[in-house]
Design a protein around this motif. Structure first.
Motif, PDB file in Angstrom:
ATOM      1  N   VAL A  81       0.847  -1.193   0.000  1.00 22.04           N
ATOM      2  CA  VAL A  81       0.000   0.000   0.000  1.00 22.04           C
ATOM      3  C   VAL A  81       0.883   1.243   0.000  1.00 22.04           C
ATOM      4  CG1 VAL A  81      -1.785   1.275   1.255  1.00 22.04           C
ATOM      5  CG2 VAL A  81      -1.857  -1.241   1.174  1.00 22.04           C
ATOM      6  N   TYR A  82       1.915   1.207   0.871  1.00 21.41           N
ATOM      7  CA  TYR A  82       2.985   2.211   0.815  1.00 21.41           C
ATOM      8  C   TYR A  82       4.172   1.563   0.109  1.00 21.41           C
ATOM      9  CZ  TYR A  82       0.420   4.649   4.552  1.00 21.41           C
ATOM     10  OH  TYR A  82      -0.536   5.301   5.305  1.00 21.41           O
ATOM     11  N   LYS A  83       4.563   2.080  -1.039  1.00 21.71           N
ATOM     12  CA  LYS A  83       5.649   1.498  -1.828  1.00 21.71           C
ATOM     13  C   LYS A  83       6.970   2.197  -1.502  1.00 21.71           C
ATOM     14  CE  LYS A  83       2.661   0.061  -5.641  1.00 21.71           C
ATOM     15  NZ  LYS A  83       1.431   0.300  -4.880  1.00 21.71           N
ATOM     16  N   PRO A  84       8.104   1.528  -1.782  1.00 25.52           N
ATOM     17  CA  PRO A  84       9.403   2.178  -1.581  1.00 25.52           C
ATOM     18  C   PRO A  84       9.449   3.523  -2.290  1.00 25.52           C
ATOM     19  CG  PRO A  84       9.723  -0.144  -2.042  1.00 25.52           C
ATOM     20  CD  PRO A  84       8.267   0.121  -2.250  1.00 25.52           C
ATOM     21  N   GLY A  85       9.875   4.547  -1.532  1.00 24.69           N
ATOM     22  CA  GLY A  85       9.936   5.897  -2.076  1.00 24.69           C
ATOM     23  C   GLY A  85       8.731   6.746  -1.722  1.00 24.69           C
ATOM     24  N   ASP A  86       7.598   6.100  -1.367  1.00 26.12           N
ATOM     25  CA  ASP A  86       6.425   6.864  -0.946  1.00 26.12           C
ATOM     26  C   ASP A  86       6.684   7.545   0.390  1.00 26.12           C
ATOM     27  OD1 ASP A  86       5.100   5.966  -3.166  1.00 26.12           O
ATOM     28  OD2 ASP A  86       3.766   4.577  -2.098  1.00 26.12           O
ATOM     29  N   PHE A  87       5.964   8.654   0.611  1.00 23.31           N
ATOM     30  CA  PHE A  87       6.040   9.341   1.893  1.00 23.31           C
ATOM     31  C   PHE A  87       4.798   9.006   2.723  1.00 23.31           C
ATOM     32  CE2 PHE A  87       9.162  11.737  -0.429  1.00 23.31           C
ATOM     33  CZ  PHE A  87      10.097  12.079   0.529  1.00 23.31           C
TER      34      PHE A  87
ATOM     35  N   GLY B  18      10.205  14.714   5.349  1.00 18.74           N
ATOM     36  CA  GLY B  18       9.156  13.814   5.793  1.00 18.74           C
ATOM     37  C   GLY B  18       9.677  12.404   6.040  1.00 18.74           C
ATOM     38  N   THR B  19       8.767  11.461   6.107  1.00 22.25           N
ATOM     39  CA  THR B  19       9.100  10.072   6.407  1.00 22.25           C
ATOM     40  C   THR B  19       8.823   9.236   5.167  1.00 22.25           C
ATOM     41  OG1 THR B  19       8.402  10.451   8.686  1.00 22.25           O
ATOM     42  CG2 THR B  19       8.704   8.176   7.996  1.00 22.25           C
ATOM     43  N   GLN B  20       9.883   8.600   4.658  1.00 24.99           N
ATOM     44  CA  GLN B  20       9.802   7.897   3.382  1.00 24.99           C
ATOM     45  C   GLN B  20       9.936   6.391   3.597  1.00 24.99           C
ATOM     46  OE1 GLN B  20      13.116   8.466   0.604  1.00 24.99           O
ATOM     47  NE2 GLN B  20      11.632   8.864  -1.040  1.00 24.99           N
ATOM     48  N   VAL B  21       9.180   5.636   2.805  1.00 23.10           N
ATOM     49  CA  VAL B  21       9.291   4.175   2.859  1.00 23.10           C
ATOM     50  C   VAL B  21      10.630   3.775   2.249  1.00 23.10           C
ATOM     51  CG1 VAL B  21       8.288   1.980   2.102  1.00 23.10           C
ATOM     52  CG2 VAL B  21       6.799   3.909   2.718  1.00 23.10           C
TER      53      VAL B  21
ATOM     54  N   LEU C 294      12.311  -0.147   7.879  1.00 22.88           N
ATOM     55  CA  LEU C 294      11.151  -0.012   7.000  1.00 22.88           C
ATOM     56  C   LEU C 294      10.961   1.399   6.453  1.00 22.88           C
ATOM     57  CD1 LEU C 294       8.547  -2.203   8.927  1.00 22.88           C
ATOM     58  CD2 LEU C 294       9.771  -2.792   6.838  1.00 22.88           C
ATOM     59  N   ILE C 295      11.415   2.404   7.200  1.00 20.13           N
ATOM     60  CA  ILE C 295      11.245   3.794   6.761  1.00 20.13           C
ATOM     61  C   ILE C 295      12.525   4.586   6.989  1.00 20.13           C
ATOM     62  CG2 ILE C 295       8.736   3.798   7.190  1.00 20.13           C
ATOM     63  CD1 ILE C 295       9.303   5.339   9.776  1.00 20.13           C
ATOM     64  N   LEU C 296      12.598   5.736   6.329  1.00 21.52           N
ATOM     65  CA  LEU C 296      13.707   6.677   6.496  1.00 21.52           C
ATOM     66  C   LEU C 296      13.132   8.036   6.889  1.00 21.52           C
ATOM     67  CD1 LEU C 296      15.609   5.863   3.176  1.00 21.52           C
ATOM     68  CD2 LEU C 296      16.194   5.013   5.451  1.00 21.52           C
ATOM     69  N   LYS C 297      13.757   8.695   7.852  1.00 16.77           N
ATOM     70  CA  LYS C 297      13.326  10.045   8.224  1.00 16.77           C
ATOM     71  C   LYS C 297      14.248  11.039   7.536  1.00 16.77           C
ATOM     72  CE  LYS C 297      10.973  11.064  11.564  1.00 16.77           C
ATOM     73  NZ  LYS C 297      10.408  11.564  12.839  1.00 16.77           N
ATOM     74  N   ILE C 298      13.680  11.850   6.653  1.00 24.48           N
ATOM     75  CA  ILE C 298      14.452  12.845   5.902  1.00 24.48           C
ATOM     76  C   ILE C 298      14.175  14.217   6.526  1.00 24.48           C
ATOM     77  CG2 ILE C 298      14.870  13.867   3.637  1.00 24.48           C
ATOM     78  CD1 ILE C 298      13.794  11.277   2.413  1.00 24.48           C
TER      79      ILE C 298
END
Length: 455
Positions: free
Chosen positions: A28-34, A72-75, A64-68
């Motif tokens: 549902v949330y794909k890599p690169g999505d916020f 924002g917060t990216q998958v 699972l996620i990255l905080k930029i």
């Protein structure tokens, strides 16, 4: 908004954590999505922004996620999975819901894939070779197999840990090393107990077994509950988890002469063994005419073909869907009320090439959530004392005396007290077949045993 109570707060945290994790794993949330903004997540899950950040930090730790910053917060991109090979006794799929625990772990740690490998029972040398070659990273190990590791100075193939403070101390003692650590961390345990069909006792207007019973009381009851279509008692005669009881209850100890030959100091110490042999040969009391496997006692009991069995909390899981009432009791007494304590632990291989991931999985199996899952969904006893004594199985048809294990703690014993090596335990078990078949008497049993001992 009123401040939620502790349980409500924790439930909201878990809901947010599981919702985001599942949306990522399902795509549902794909890599690169916020992800939605922190304020939106706070409104959605009725949490403060600080609580939302705690959840997001855990998902960052899980990869699972990255905080930029200021974005924002990216998958995160899907990490390459590390395969951890898990050597596991097959019975644990039923006794500890191990398949479900593996699935739950992989949901929380998608970068680790657990590959189960079937471990043989009572073949400790084969297990050691699997560890030495790095074929397995994490294993289940029972105390009997552990004794072989200890006797042959093979504990170096296992990672050592400080003694876990949350488990029953008597379980730590079984896996303790000379350095004050444990090479195996306790996972589940069980004493050997009686299990009996309540209806069979009621039909004969018999009182149910209690702590005052000795083996003669049991035999008297068996003669009355037996009938042409059912036997009174059954257990697997040659099982290493059954026959040692008849030595342990009589405080039997073996002594060695200068040539290494073994003898029993007091012949009366074999009195219970002799009594059991005579009991199983009484008409209608014990199904000697058929050949049964290690776990057939529970199958016969469930079919109501036998009224009483020697079993464990592990094997009670075979009876979860039984359609008749049953209960448990401590073993009848002889010189003592001792019973055999069985335990299985989790160990990490010291030669694993994936040690961090292996430790992560081992820690998960021993965590409170996993131990609680075992407690709620099985009759098995988790090693975590708090969980075992504060939670209850959520199962139908529970025996009324399910908490009997607490009363039995002073009577727990292991085969170590016989002062036999792992190999000698196996050898004596084989010799007992002739004894129970009346091919040899007590003296003949000891002679047969010594004849087969390696010089």
């Amino acid at each position: 908004m009123a401040k939620p109570d502790r349980n409500t707060f924790q439930n909201r945290l878990n809901e947010m954590m599981n919702s985001i994790r599942q949306n990522i794993l399902k795509g549902v949330y794909k890599p690169g999505d916020f992800l939605p903004a922190e304020t939106a997540l706070a409104d959605q899950f009725l949490l403060s922004k600080n609580s939302v950040r705690l959840v997001l930090e855990k998902l960052v730790d899980d990869g699972l996620i990255l905080k930029i910053p200021r974005v924002g917060t990216q998958v995160a991109s899907r990490p390459q999975q590390t395969v951890v090979r898990f050597g596991v006794y097959p019975s644990l799929y039923e006794e500890a819901n191990i398949g479900q625990l593996i699935a739950r772990f992989q949901e929380e740690h998608p970068h680790i894939r657990i590959e189960p490998l079937k471990l043989p029972y009572f073949q400790a040398e084969s297990v050691k070779q699997l560890l030495q070659s790095g074929i397995v990273d994490v294993i289940t190990l029972n105390h009997i197999d552990y004794a072989h590791f200890r006797e042959n100075d093979n504990l170096h193939v296992l990672e050592h840990y400080p003694e876990p403070q949350e488990v029953y101390p008597f379980l730590n003692d079984l896996f303790a090393t000379e350095e004050g650590t444990v090479a195996v961390r306790p996972f589940i345990f069980s004493p050997v107990i009686l299990c009996y069909n309540k209806e069979h006792f009621r039909q004969r207007r018999l009182f149910e077994p209690d702590s005052s019973w000795d083996w003669h009381d049991l035999r008297d009851a068996l003669t009355k509950v037996s009938s042409p279509d059912r036997f009174g008692l059954f257990f697997h005669l040659s099982s290493y988890t059954r026959w040692p009881i008849f030595f342990l209850q009589n405080r039997a100890e073996f002594r060695r002469d200068e040539n290494g030959r073994l003898s029993i100091e007091d012949p009366d110490m074999l009195g219970l063994l002799r009594f059991i042999r005579e009991l199983i040969h009484e008409d209608g009391l014990f199904p000697l005419v058929m050949s049964f496997g290690e776990h057939d006692a529970e199958k016969l009991f469930k079919q109501q073909k036998v009224s009483v069995i020697l079993t464990t909390y592990y094997r009670l899981n075979q009876l979860i869907d039984a359609d008749f009432p049953f209960d448990i009791a401590q073993l009848p007494k002889s010189r003592t009320h001792d019973t055999q304590l069985l335990t299985t632990g989790i160990a990490v291989g010291s030669m694993s090439a994936r040690k961090d991931e292996a430790r992560c999985f081992a820690d998960y199996l021993l965590s409170e959530p996993s131990q609680s899952f075992i407690r709620r969904h099985s009759f098995s006893l988790p090693a975590n004392k708090w969980i075992t004594e504060s939670a209850q199985p959520e199962l139908p048809n529970k025996p009324a005396r399910l908490e009997l294990h607490r009363e039995l703690i002073p009577h727990y014993a292991t085969q170590d007290r016989l002062k036999l090596t792992f190999d000698e335990i196996q050898l004596l078990g084989g010799c007992l077949g002739q004894y129970f078949s009346r091919l040899v008497d007590e003296d003949g049993l000891i002679r047969l045993f010594n004849k087969q001992l390696k010089p």
